[in-house]
Design an enzyme around this catalytic site. Structure first.
Site, PDB file in Angstrom:
ATOM      1  N   ASP A   1      12.354  15.106 -36.189  1.00 36.83           N
ATOM      2  CA  ASP A   1      13.398  15.532 -35.602  1.00 36.83           C
ATOM      3  C   ASP A   1      14.524  15.673 -36.656  1.00 36.83           C
ATOM      4  O   ASP A   1      15.320  16.737 -36.549  1.00 36.83           O
ATOM      5  CB  ASP A   1      13.706  14.573 -34.404  1.00 36.83           C
ATOM      6  CG  ASP A   1      12.611  14.426 -33.450  1.00 36.83           C
ATOM      7  OD1 ASP A   1      12.638  15.079 -32.578  1.00 36.83           O
ATOM      8  OD2 ASP A   1      11.595  13.520 -33.797  1.00 36.83           O
TER       9      ASP A   1
ATOM     10  N   PHE B   1       1.885  13.493 -28.188  1.00 35.72           N
ATOM     11  CA  PHE B   1       2.968  12.736 -27.569  1.00 35.72           C
ATOM     12  C   PHE B   1       3.870  13.143 -26.951  1.00 35.72           C
ATOM     13  O   PHE B   1       4.154  12.542 -25.818  1.00 35.72           O
ATOM     14  CB  PHE B   1       3.591  11.996 -29.047  1.00 35.72           C
ATOM     15  CG  PHE B   1       4.685  10.832 -28.609  1.00 35.72           C
ATOM     16  CD1 PHE B   1       4.221   9.776 -28.324  1.00 35.72           C
ATOM     17  CD2 PHE B   1       6.142  11.249 -28.693  1.00 35.72           C
ATOM     18  CE1 PHE B   1       5.128   8.898 -27.895  1.00 35.72           C
ATOM     19  CE2 PHE B   1       7.092  10.336 -28.511  1.00 35.72           C
ATOM     20  CZ  PHE B   1       6.500   9.006 -27.959  1.00 35.72           C
ATOM     21  N   ASN B   2       4.711  14.477 -27.226  1.00 40.41           N
ATOM     22  CA  ASN B   2       5.916  14.439 -26.521  1.00 40.41           C
ATOM     23  C   ASN B   2       5.489  14.746 -25.149  1.00 40.41           C
ATOM     24  O   ASN B   2       6.174  14.631 -24.002  1.00 40.41           O
ATOM     25  CB  ASN B   2       6.385  16.019 -26.959  1.00 40.41           C
ATOM     26  CG  ASN B   2       7.367  15.435 -28.095  1.00 40.41           C
ATOM     27  OD1 ASN B   2       7.443  14.290 -28.522  1.00 40.41           O
ATOM     28  ND2 ASN B   2       7.631  16.332 -29.158  1.00 40.41           N
TER      29      ASN B   2
ATOM     30  N   THR C   1      12.373  18.936 -28.764  1.00 40.76           N
ATOM     31  CA  THR C   1      11.630  18.319 -29.962  1.00 40.76           C
ATOM     32  C   THR C   1      11.024  16.743 -29.478  1.00 40.76           C
ATOM     33  O   THR C   1      10.715  16.069 -30.431  1.00 40.76           O
ATOM     34  CB  THR C   1      11.932  18.097 -31.318  1.00 40.76           C
ATOM     35  OG1 THR C   1      13.151  17.490 -31.274  1.00 40.76           O
ATOM     36  CG2 THR C   1      12.252  19.624 -31.719  1.00 40.76           C
TER      37      THR C   1
ATOM     38  N   HIS D   1       6.337  18.257 -37.647  1.00 34.97           N
ATOM     39  CA  HIS D   1       6.180  19.152 -36.203  1.00 34.97           C
ATOM     40  C   HIS D   1       7.348  19.883 -35.765  1.00 34.97           C
ATOM     41  O   HIS D   1       7.595  20.987 -35.356  1.00 34.97           O
ATOM     42  CB  HIS D   1       5.668  18.108 -35.215  1.00 34.97           C
ATOM     43  CG  HIS D   1       4.568  17.103 -35.486  1.00 34.97           C
ATOM     44  ND1 HIS D   1       3.317  17.791 -35.314  1.00 34.97           N
ATOM     45  CD2 HIS D   1       4.370  16.045 -35.991  1.00 34.97           C
ATOM     46  CE1 HIS D   1       2.332  16.634 -35.926  1.00 34.97           C
ATOM     47  NE2 HIS D   1       3.170  15.747 -36.076  1.00 34.97           N
ATOM     48  N   ASP D   2       8.586  19.191 -35.569  1.00 32.31           N
ATOM     49  CA  ASP D   2       9.701  19.386 -35.072  1.00 32.31           C
ATOM     50  C   ASP D   2      10.326  20.594 -35.729  1.00 32.31           C
ATOM     51  O   ASP D   2      11.027  21.583 -35.017  1.00 32.31           O
ATOM     52  CB  ASP D   2      10.604  18.383 -34.720  1.00 32.31           C
ATOM     53  CG  ASP D   2       9.998  17.320 -33.689  1.00 32.31           C
ATOM     54  OD1 ASP D   2       9.031  17.638 -33.095  1.00 32.31           O
ATOM     55  OD2 ASP D   2      10.458  16.285 -33.644  1.00 32.31           O
TER      56      ASP D   2
ATOM     57  N   ASN E   1      10.557   8.756 -29.869  1.00 29.39           N
ATOM     58  CA  ASN E   1      10.039   7.996 -30.882  1.00 29.39           C
ATOM     59  C   ASN E   1      10.521   6.692 -31.218  1.00 29.39           C
ATOM     60  O   ASN E   1       9.934   5.719 -31.503  1.00 29.39           O
ATOM     61  CB  ASN E   1      10.269   8.826 -32.010  1.00 29.39           C
ATOM     62  CG  ASN E   1       9.697  10.161 -32.324  1.00 29.39           C
ATOM     63  OD1 ASN E   1       8.464  10.062 -31.898  1.00 29.39           O
ATOM     64  ND2 ASN E   1      10.286  10.994 -32.771  1.00 29.39           N
TER      65      ASN E   1
ATOM     66  N   ASP F   1      14.435  13.450 -30.262  1.00 32.26           N
ATOM     67  CA  ASP F   1      14.320  11.959 -30.436  1.00 32.26           C
ATOM     68  C   ASP F   1      14.058  11.324 -31.674  1.00 32.26           C
ATOM     69  O   ASP F   1      13.089  10.887 -32.141  1.00 32.26           O
ATOM     70  CB  ASP F   1      12.936  11.362 -29.382  1.00 32.26           C
ATOM     71  CG  ASP F   1      11.879  12.134 -29.916  1.00 32.26           C
ATOM     72  OD1 ASP F   1      11.916  13.216 -30.537  1.00 32.26           O
ATOM     73  OD2 ASP F   1      10.628  11.727 -29.448  1.00 32.26           O
TER      74      ASP F   1
HETATM   75  C1  BDR Z   1       5.877  14.785 -31.921  1.00 32.72           C
HETATM   76  O1  BDR Z   1       5.785  13.469 -31.546  1.00 32.72           O
HETATM   77  C2  BDR Z   1       6.972  12.902 -32.252  1.00 32.72           C
HETATM   78  O2  BDR Z   1       6.338  11.636 -32.951  1.00 32.72           O
HETATM   79  C3  BDR Z   1       7.424  13.831 -33.199  1.00 32.72           C
HETATM   80  O3  BDR Z   1       8.833  13.757 -33.486  1.00 32.72           O
HETATM   81  C4  BDR Z   1       7.043  15.275 -32.575  1.00 32.72           C
HETATM   82  O4  BDR Z   1       8.003  15.661 -31.981  1.00 32.72           O
HETATM   83  C5  BDR Z   1       4.459  15.090 -32.542  1.00 32.72           C
HETATM   84  O5  BDR Z   1       3.538  14.928 -31.558  1.00 32.72           O
HETATM   85 CA    CA Z   2      10.232  14.440 -32.073  1.00 34.58          CA
END
Ligand code: BDR
Ligand code: CA
Length: 310
Positions: free
Chosen positions: A15, A165-166, A124, A238-239, A39, A10
């Site tokens: 990402d 979040f994911n 991701t 993160h991703d 996102n 996303d």
């Molecule tokens: C995740 O949430 C998104 O905002 C980032 O792309 C990442 O995948 C981090 O919590």
């Molecule tokens: Ca992401």
């Protein structure tokens, strides 16, 4: 032989960098990119995936658009982190190509079935497409070698105090994925928050060429949120950690544990309840990231981004 991978994403700043890391890495072959809400809206994340591929001349990698909303929850986009386009910062031209005319879920199934060796799926974003794949194409899903996903957390949250979040964005989808019986590696905040690419490291990319400069622009925007919210002097990518763990097995230390996703409560919606101390007797269903060799990760990431301009 490179490992065939599919990235379901996303984009999203991290990402986008995860895509670049995969494209720059001979250890993997990126068979395609699928997109989800997350996102930003699906329309924007799909455009962003294509913009990133076109920026580095990789329009040969197909992009398939997927779910535009979670399975049951309302759509929520992380504009407060990634901005209005989902990829604020650099001046990226609008995409010239379009996504392929196949839904992401069917695309994932086709690619998983057609590959000669088991494909690694790297989600991701929210797990809506992956849950739909399990429901619509169970046999194709069984052909995946493994899923290495960015999401969840043992101990902290980022969208709420309790959840990452994911997983929070589509908890019902995540619950289906964790209970699927597939080989799942969870790269959560406990790991990604330990590997901060500093503002100094990000700025050092600027001089390496046009891709380095574009990534520096992405990070200049992304790090403002992290400074404001966490006091970090840089950003967790993160991703990209999920991709890096595929490139370098062992980069992230994992333990095998049972993970359940809270879909019941309001307070803890989307929390990944990791049975770290094995209190339930439930069988492990995931390799859960608990630590990372952060300097190895950051060195690898910087080296691979620089390689675009070499
Ligand atoms: C995740 O949430 C998104 O905002 C980032 O792309 C990442 O995948 C981090 O919590
Ligand atoms: Ca992401």
């Amino acid at each position: 032989m490179p490992t065939p991978i599919l990235i379901d994403c996303d984009p999203g700043h991290d990402d986008a960098i995860a895509l670049l890391l995969a494209l720059a890495s001979p250890e993997v072959e990126l068979l395609g990119v699928t997109t989800t809400h997350g996102n930003q809206t699906l329309e924007k994340t799909t455009a962003n995936a294509i913009r990133v591929l076109e920026f580095v001349g990789r329009e040969d990698v197909p992009v398939a658009a997927g779910a535009d909303r979670p399975l049951v929850r309302d759509l929520f986009v992380a504009e407060y982190v990634h901005g209005e386009s989902g990829l604020e910062g650099p001046e990226l031209p609008p995409p010239t190509a379009r996504a392929v005319n196949v839904h992401a879920v069917d695309f994932l199934a086709e690619r998983a079935l057609a590959a000669g060796t088991p494909v690694t799926l790297v989600p991701t974003g929210p797990l809506t497409n992956v849950a739909l794949l399990l429901a619509r194409h169970p046999q194709a899903a069984q052909r995946l070698g493994r899923i290495v996903l960015m999401g969840g957390s043992i101990a902290e949250g980022n969208v709420t105090p309790a959840a990452e979040f994911n997983i929070w964005a589509d908890p019902e989808a995540a619950a289906r994925v964790f209970s699927s019986g597939l080989d799942i590696t969870m790269i959560g905040l406990d790991v990604t928050h330990k590997a901060i690419l500093t503002d100094v490291q990000a700025e050092s990319l600027r001089s390496s060429g046009r891709t380095g400069a574009m990534v520096a622009e992405l990070l200049a925007f992304f790090s403002r949120f992290h400074r404001r919210t966490y006091g970090f002097e840089g950003s967790p990518i993160h991703d990209a950690v999920a991709v890096a763990h595929v490139l370098r097995p062992g980069l992230v230390e994992t333990v095998d544990r049972h993970v359940a996703v809270d879909c019941e409560s309001t307070l803890c919606r989307g929390r990944t309840v990791v049975d770290l101390w094995r209190r339930t007797g439930n069988e492990a269903n995931a390799h859960v990231g608990v630590d990372i060799d952060s300097s190895a990760f950051l060195e690898l990431l910087v080296e691979r981004i620089r390689s675009f301009d070499a």
